[in-house]
Write a protein that holds these residues in place. Structure first.
Motif, PDB file in Angstrom:
ATOM      1  N   GLY A  61       0.846  -1.192   0.000  1.00  0.00           N
ATOM      2  CA  GLY A  61       0.000   0.000   0.000  1.00  0.00           C
ATOM      3  C   GLY A  61       0.880   1.239   0.000  1.00  0.00           C
ATOM      4  O   GLY A  61       1.737   1.407  -0.853  1.00  0.00           O
ATOM      5  N   THR A  62       0.688   2.093   1.000  1.00  0.00           N
ATOM      6  CA  THR A  62       1.497   3.309   1.110  1.00  0.00           C
ATOM      7  C   THR A  62       2.617   3.161   2.140  1.00  0.00           C
ATOM      8  O   THR A  62       3.181   4.159   2.592  1.00  0.00           O
ATOM      9  N   THR A  63       2.935   1.931   2.508  1.00  0.00           N
ATOM     10  CA  THR A  63       4.004   1.677   3.480  1.00  0.00           C
ATOM     11  C   THR A  63       5.205   1.046   2.787  1.00  0.00           C
ATOM     12  O   THR A  63       5.062   0.104   2.011  1.00  0.00           O
ATOM     13  N   LEU A  64       6.382   1.582   3.067  1.00  0.00           N
ATOM     14  CA  LEU A  64       7.614   1.017   2.541  1.00  0.00           C
ATOM     15  C   LEU A  64       8.077  -0.078   3.492  1.00  0.00           C
ATOM     16  O   LEU A  64       8.322   0.168   4.664  1.00  0.00           O
ATOM     17  N   THR A 121       7.980   2.314  10.994  1.00  0.00           N
ATOM     18  CA  THR A 121       6.630   2.350  10.416  1.00  0.00           C
ATOM     19  C   THR A 121       6.301   3.744   9.872  1.00  0.00           C
ATOM     20  O   THR A 121       5.423   3.892   9.037  1.00  0.00           O
ATOM     21  N   THR A 122       7.029   4.770  10.341  1.00  0.00           N
ATOM     22  CA  THR A 122       6.804   6.130   9.836  1.00  0.00           C
ATOM     23  C   THR A 122       7.730   6.460   8.663  1.00  0.00           C
ATOM     24  O   THR A 122       7.722   7.569   8.155  1.00  0.00           O
ATOM     25  N   GLY A 123       8.546   5.484   8.238  1.00  0.00           N
ATOM     26  CA  GLY A 123       9.401   5.676   7.077  1.00  0.00           C
ATOM     27  C   GLY A 123      10.806   6.163   7.373  1.00  0.00           C
ATOM     28  O   GLY A 123      11.570   6.440   6.454  1.00  0.00           O
ATOM     29  N   ASP A 124      11.167   6.291   8.652  1.00  0.00           N
ATOM     30  CA  ASP A 124      12.533   6.703   8.975  1.00  0.00           C
ATOM     31  C   ASP A 124      13.489   5.569   8.629  1.00  0.00           C
ATOM     32  O   ASP A 124      13.286   4.426   9.036  1.00  0.00           O
ATOM     33  N   VAL A 125      14.522   5.909   7.853  1.00  0.00           N
ATOM     34  CA  VAL A 125      15.463   4.911   7.361  1.00  0.00           C
ATOM     35  C   VAL A 125      16.857   5.192   7.910  1.00  0.00           C
ATOM     36  O   VAL A 125      17.303   6.341   7.945  1.00  0.00           O
ATOM     37  N   ASN A 126      17.536   4.134   8.344  1.00  0.00           N
ATOM     38  CA  ASN A 126      18.938   4.206   8.747  1.00  0.00           C
ATOM     39  C   ASN A 126      19.662   3.177   7.889  1.00  0.00           C
ATOM     40  O   ASN A 126      19.294   2.006   7.888  1.00  0.00           O
ATOM     41  N   ALA A 127      20.669   3.632   7.138  1.00  0.00           N
ATOM     42  CA  ALA A 127      21.317   2.739   6.179  1.00  0.00           C
ATOM     43  C   ALA A 127      22.807   3.032   6.073  1.00  0.00           C
ATOM     44  O   ALA A 127      23.288   4.064   6.536  1.00  0.00           O
ATOM     45  N   ALA A 146      11.519   7.914   4.065  1.00  0.00           N
ATOM     46  CA  ALA A 146      10.998   7.406   2.792  1.00  0.00           C
ATOM     47  C   ALA A 146       9.491   7.268   2.887  1.00  0.00           C
ATOM     48  O   ALA A 146       8.977   6.699   3.846  1.00  0.00           O
ATOM     49  N   LYS A 147       8.812   7.808   1.886  1.00  0.00           N
ATOM     50  CA  LYS A 147       7.353   7.735   1.847  1.00  0.00           C
ATOM     51  C   LYS A 147       6.916   7.153   0.502  1.00  0.00           C
ATOM     52  O   LYS A 147       7.489   7.480  -0.531  1.00  0.00           O
ATOM     53  N   VAL A 148       5.889   6.328   0.539  1.00  0.00           N
ATOM     54  CA  VAL A 148       5.271   5.853  -0.694  1.00  0.00           C
ATOM     55  C   VAL A 148       4.135   6.822  -1.013  1.00  0.00           C
ATOM     56  O   VAL A 148       3.225   7.024  -0.202  1.00  0.00           O
ATOM     57  N   LEU A 149       4.211   7.457  -2.176  1.00  0.00           N
ATOM     58  CA  LEU A 149       3.202   8.424  -2.573  1.00  0.00           C
ATOM     59  C   LEU A 149       1.989   7.716  -3.172  1.00  0.00           C
ATOM     60  O   LEU A 149       2.050   6.527  -3.483  1.00  0.00           O
ATOM     61  N   GLY A 150       0.904   8.435  -3.338  1.00  0.00           N
ATOM     62  CA  GLY A 150      -0.339   7.860  -3.841  1.00  0.00           C
ATOM     63  C   GLY A 150      -0.208   7.189  -5.199  1.00  0.00           C
ATOM     64  O   GLY A 150      -0.927   6.247  -5.509  1.00  0.00           O
ATOM     65  N   ASN A 151       0.722   7.673  -6.028  1.00  0.00           N
ATOM     66  CA  ASN A 151       0.893   7.091  -7.360  1.00  0.00           C
ATOM     67  C   ASN A 151       1.886   5.928  -7.363  1.00  0.00           C
ATOM     68  O   ASN A 151       2.264   5.431  -8.420  1.00  0.00           O
ATOM     69  N   ALA A 153       4.996   6.099  -6.370  1.00  0.00           N
ATOM     70  CA  ALA A 153       6.369   6.606  -6.350  1.00  0.00           C
ATOM     71  C   ALA A 153       6.895   6.591  -4.908  1.00  0.00           C
ATOM     72  O   ALA A 153       6.118   6.622  -3.949  1.00  0.00           O
ATOM     73  N   VAL A 154       8.206   6.542  -4.767  1.00  0.00           N
ATOM     74  CA  VAL A 154       8.836   6.584  -3.444  1.00  0.00           C
ATOM     75  C   VAL A 154       9.639   7.871  -3.351  1.00  0.00           C
ATOM     76  O   VAL A 154      10.483   8.165  -4.203  1.00  0.00           O
ATOM     77  N   LYS A 155       9.358   8.656  -2.309  1.00  0.00           N
ATOM     78  CA  LYS A 155      10.058   9.922  -2.079  1.00  0.00           C
ATOM     79  C   LYS A 155      10.978   9.751  -0.872  1.00  0.00           C
ATOM     80  O   LYS A 155      10.531   9.343   0.202  1.00  0.00           O
ATOM     81  N   ILE A 156      12.273  10.047  -1.059  1.00  0.00           N
ATOM     82  CA  ILE A 156      13.255   9.897   0.010  1.00  0.00           C
ATOM     83  C   ILE A 156      13.885  11.257   0.282  1.00  0.00           C
ATOM     84  O   ILE A 156      14.410  11.903  -0.630  1.00  0.00           O
ATOM     85  N   THR A 157      13.803  11.700   1.540  1.00  0.00           N
ATOM     86  CA  THR A 157      14.351  12.995   1.914  1.00  0.00           C
ATOM     87  C   THR A 157      15.317  12.839   3.083  1.00  0.00           C
ATOM     88  O   THR A 157      15.192  11.907   3.884  1.00  0.00           O
ATOM     89  N   GLY A 158      16.262  13.750   3.162  1.00  0.00           N
ATOM     90  CA  GLY A 158      17.196  13.718   4.275  1.00  0.00           C
ATOM     91  C   GLY A 158      18.336  14.687   4.084  1.00  0.00           C
ATOM     92  O   GLY A 158      18.373  15.472   3.134  1.00  0.00           O
ATOM     93  N   LYS A 159      19.279  14.616   5.010  1.00  0.00           N
ATOM     94  CA  LYS A 159      20.433  15.507   5.010  1.00  0.00           C
ATOM     95  C   LYS A 159      21.615  14.746   5.586  1.00  0.00           C
ATOM     96  O   LYS A 159      21.470  14.037   6.590  1.00  0.00           O
TER      97      LYS A 159
END
Length: 194
Positions: A61-64, A121-127, A146-151, A153-159
């Motif tokens: 679904g919308t969960t990575l 479960t909220t999409g926080d990634v440690n890699a 990382a979030k799974v968008l409605g379409n 797509a996977v959006k990954i943000t960070g710094k």
């Protein structure tokens, strides 16, 4: 009775979110990578205008659920210096960046995912990823969201903060050394894989 049970189990299984896994490519038009740093004159930032890469992730679904593979390549000579108002500086600033990164010999900055330590479960990634800059490869810890968008797509943000000297890069100078950049930089990423 057995037939009704099989039908009921089938309906229950169909109502569960389907687990999918597919290879997705970076949407360059929807993605942004910025490199930021400091100097004796003022803070600076460069926008990476050409990037590519692929992601293989497992979604429900919308969960990575997992990231199996992820790569990103950034073209060094597509990095452009930006003023605070979003306008570009002249190409002289960019040439200093390209020279420091030895862009003619090493035209790309490369990110390769090696291992995902955790995904919440909220999409926080440690890699752990291998990052190659100016021909020097280092394994670094990267965190992001990382979030799974409605379409789909996977959006990954960070710094990620790091030092230029960790990659054997001498911080650039300008005006015969009168202006010096600091060693510390941060890379901010907002990348969409479709």
């Amino acid at each position: 009775m057995k037939r009704k049970m099989k039908i009921l189990i089938g309906i229950c299984l169909l109502s569960l979110p389907l687990m999918t896994s597919a290879q997705q490519k970076i949407s360059a038009s929807e993605s942004k990578v910025m490199v930021k740093g400091t100097s004796t004159l003022h803070d600076w930032r460069c926008k990476v205008e050409q990037l590519s890469g692929e992601l293989q992730a497992e979604k429900s679904g919308t969960t990575l659920k997992s990231i199996k593979a992820m790569q990103m390549q950034m073209v060094v000579k597509s990095m452009k210096s930006l003023k605070e108002d979003g306008k570009y500086y002249d190409s002289g600033m960019d040439k200093n960046v390209y020279k420091s990164l030895n862009a003619d010999k090493y035209p790309q900055i490369v990110f390769n995912l090696k291992k995902v330590n955790s995904i919440s479960t909220t999409g926080d990634v440690n890699a752990i990823a291998q990052v190659t800059i100016a021909g020097v490869a280092k394994d670094i810890v990267v965190t992001g969201n990382a979030k799974v968008l409605g379409n789909g797509a996977v959006k990954i943000t960070g710094k990620k903060e790091m030092k230029m000297t960790d990659f054997s890069i001498t911080p650039p100078k300008a005006m015969l050394g009168a202006i010096k950049t600091g060693d510390d930089i941060s890379i901010e990423f907002d990348v969409v894989y479709k």
